[in-house]
Design a protein around this motif. Structure first.
Motif, mmCIF file in Angstrom:
data_model
loop_
_atom_site.group_PDB
_atom_site.id
_atom_site.type_symbol
_atom_site.label_atom_id
_atom_site.label_comp_id
_atom_site.label_asym_id
_atom_site.label_seq_id
_atom_site.Cartn_x
_atom_site.Cartn_y
_atom_site.Cartn_z
ATOM 1 N N THR A 237 17.164 15.344 -53.456
ATOM 2 C CA THR A 237 16.944 16.672 -53.218
ATOM 3 C C THR A 237 15.349 17.039 -52.929
ATOM 4 O O THR A 237 14.321 16.018 -53.656
ATOM 5 N N ALA A 238 14.887 17.929 -52.188
ATOM 6 C CA ALA A 238 13.531 18.391 -52.044
ATOM 7 C C ALA A 238 13.004 19.512 -52.776
ATOM 8 O O ALA A 238 12.076 20.113 -52.805
ATOM 9 N N CYS A 239 13.932 19.978 -53.732
ATOM 10 C CA CYS A 239 13.575 21.228 -54.642
ATOM 11 C C CYS A 239 13.345 20.724 -55.967
ATOM 12 O O CYS A 239 14.089 20.084 -56.647
ATOM 13 N N ALA A 240 12.269 21.196 -56.591
ATOM 14 C CA ALA A 240 11.802 20.765 -57.935
ATOM 15 C C ALA A 240 12.688 21.050 -59.005
ATOM 16 O O ALA A 240 12.924 20.279 -59.942
ATOM 17 N N GLU A 241 13.392 22.276 -58.809
ATOM 18 C CA GLU A 241 14.063 22.789 -59.854
ATOM 19 C C GLU A 241 15.593 21.914 -59.896
ATOM 20 O O GLU A 241 15.965 21.617 -60.850
ATOM 21 N N MET A 352 -2.003 22.903 -45.437
ATOM 22 C CA MET A 352 -1.730 22.727 -46.840
ATOM 23 C C MET A 352 -0.259 22.195 -46.887
ATOM 24 O O MET A 352 0.728 22.786 -46.379
ATOM 25 N N VAL A 353 -0.265 21.025 -47.577
ATOM 26 C CA VAL A 353 1.224 20.367 -47.558
ATOM 27 C C VAL A 353 1.826 20.554 -49.049
ATOM 28 O O VAL A 353 1.158 20.440 -49.923
ATOM 29 N N CYS A 354 3.079 21.168 -49.193
ATOM 30 C CA CYS A 354 3.784 21.418 -50.522
ATOM 31 C C CYS A 354 4.684 20.390 -50.649
ATOM 32 O O CYS A 354 5.365 20.085 -49.773
ATOM 33 N N CYS A 359 7.777 26.121 -53.697
ATOM 34 C CA CYS A 359 6.366 26.533 -53.386
ATOM 35 C C CYS A 359 6.101 26.645 -51.854
ATOM 36 O O CYS A 359 5.556 27.676 -51.458
ATOM 37 N N TYR A 360 6.886 25.764 -51.000
ATOM 38 C CA TYR A 360 6.732 26.085 -49.548
ATOM 39 C C TYR A 360 7.395 27.469 -49.296
ATOM 40 O O TYR A 360 6.732 28.087 -48.368
ATOM 41 N N ILE A 370 -3.984 29.841 -43.063
ATOM 42 C CA ILE A 370 -3.665 28.301 -43.030
ATOM 43 C C ILE A 370 -2.335 27.835 -42.806
ATOM 44 O O ILE A 370 -1.402 28.483 -43.433
ATOM 45 N N GLU A 371 -2.023 26.775 -42.236
ATOM 46 C CA GLU A 371 -0.991 26.363 -41.903
ATOM 47 C C GLU A 371 -0.221 25.687 -43.110
ATOM 48 O O GLU A 371 -0.765 24.937 -43.848
ATOM 49 N N ILE A 372 0.891 26.285 -43.607
ATOM 50 C CA ILE A 372 1.680 25.881 -44.780
ATOM 51 C C ILE A 372 2.991 24.878 -44.201
ATOM 52 O O ILE A 372 3.717 25.086 -43.344
#
Ligand code: SF4
Ligand code: SF4
Length: 395
Positions: A237-241, A352-354, A359-360, A370-372
């Motif tokens: 998964t890419a979600c921290a939760e 800025m890389v998340c 966060c993203y 700034i590009e996110i």
């Protein structure tokens, strides 16, 4: 954690029990919080490290409001709702107390009077939303399926076949750009996989972070039931939760699947991606959960090192700053915190890389000049860039 009350040892924990042998989150939290109130020496370091807005109150007052069965003064109520569960208060405590859990317990005590933004956030999430929530879920899923036809088959569907690899986006199956990117990268890796996503598969951590302990237990158990027919060896998964939920399910039910972030999984197959520099310079926003709690800061840095130059932020890894996602903008200072974070990022790099989808998702809501991007952008750009685009060069 070895001195946690009630701990009976990893191997003695019966199947289906919560951390340290407790059968429910509530049981665990009551024990833990009671212990921490005893441990607290009132030094206030947790509150000095805490970044959210709060009125003046003493530690004695805060601890009293945390106890089972006591009332909560208005000033502490406001602070509890502002708390984003970032965990900055934890490493500074000389007594080893978990102020984040203590404040979460106050949220639990106050759940009957949760702010509207909290209620709205949970209204259509999870397998147990009630009748109005169920109707909302159905309408939302129908609309999204029509809008993103290519993703419709992954929305609110359960994989029935056995699969070695399960991609679990949960609720973020509806974040179309992230989903398309991840599916493209997984297809490029070329290993068979199944997808488990949808509001009905919500992992339970949003409920936990709102103090809804019983609901969180039920969501985690329901997710476990949805995962197991696939009998996966690896879940990504890419979600921290979601990542945290999967680890909790693994521990609670003694499952032997491996839990990885999508970026971690892709790194295992890094040879499938061209070694090209796709960005001259980026900076990294570490998430509280992945970088501070699970010490995954190296994963993000390994990805960036493959594809870009890295300029570090002042506060990184375990010392990272929160994106302020989890109070749903109740705290008026949230926006200013994000402005400061992105201004620093802008002074250092072009993007800025998340490392986490939450966060993203939070940072792309506004234009911060700034590009996110998320980590997976870099993998994707390596496929598109070859040796040419964006001035790409071989590192
Ligand atoms: S978890 Fe974060 S917001 Fe909550 S009390 Fe601790 S430092 Fe403050
Ligand atoms: S840092 Fe720890 S000991 Fe100090 S007031 Fe906070 S919880 Fe109590």
């Amino acid at each position: 954690v070895s001195e946690v009350p009630g701990q009976r040892g990893k191997h003695a924990r019966p199947q289906g029990t919560w951390d340290h042998g407790f059968s429910t989150i509530k049981e665990f939290m009551v024990e833990w919080v009671s212990r921490d109130i005893e441990l607290c020496i009132g030094c206030k370091r947790c509150m000095e490290a805490c970044p959210v807005t709060k009125k003046h109150f003493g530690i004695g007052e805060l601890n009293h409001a945390t106890e089972v069965g006591t009332g909560v003064p208005e000033s502490i109520k406001e602070f509890a709702w502002n708390c984003v569960q970032c965990g900055r208060c934890v490493p500074v405590c000389p007594a080893g107390a978990r102020r984040d859990y203590m404040v979460l317990f106050i949220k639990h005590k106050l759940r009957g009077e949760a702010p509207r933004s909290y209620k709205r956030y949970l209204a259509i999430k999870g397998p147990f939303p009630g009748i109005p929530g169920k109707i909302g879920q159905t309408i939302y899923a129908m609309t999204q399926k029509r809008k993103h036809r290519g993703l419709a088959r992954f929305m609110e569907t359960l994989p029935r076949e056995k699969t070695p690899l399960l991609f679990y986006p949960g609720c973020y199956v509806y974040v179309a750009d992230v989903m398309k990117r991840t599916l493209r990268l997984l297809d490029h890796v070329g290993k068979p996989y199944a997808v488990l996503g949808g509001l009905t598969t919500c992992c339970g951590i949003p409920q936990l972070l709102h103090g809804e302990f019983e609901l969180a237990d039920r969501c985690l158990d329901a997710l476990h039931e949805k995962i197991m027919p696939g009998d996966p060896s690896i879940i990504i998964t890419a979600c921290a939760e979601c990542f945290e939920a999967l680890l909790r399910i693994k521990a609670k039910f003694g499952e032997d699947f491996e839990v990885l972030t999508v970026a971690e999984y892709l790194l295992r197959h890094a040879d499938r991606f061209p070694a090209v520099r796709v960005r001259e310079k980026v900076t990294l926003h570490d998430s509280c959960r992945l970088a501070r709690r699970y010490r995954k800061g190296n994963v993000a840095r390994e990805v960036v090192a493959r594809f870009a130059g890295l300029e570090e932020m002042e506060r990184t890894r375990e010392n990272t700053m929160c994106c302020y996602y989890w109070n749903h903008d109740l705290d008026p200072a949230n926006h200013q915190h994000r402005v400061e974070r992105t201004a620093e990022a802008g002074r250092k790099a072009q993007a800025m890389v998340c490392d986490c989808i939450s966060c993203y998702d939070e940072y792309i809501k506004d234009d911060y000049g700034i590009e996110i991007i998320e980590l997976l952008h870099l993998f994707e750009e390596s496929l598109e860039t070859g040796a040419g685009r964006k001035g790409g060069t071989t590192p």
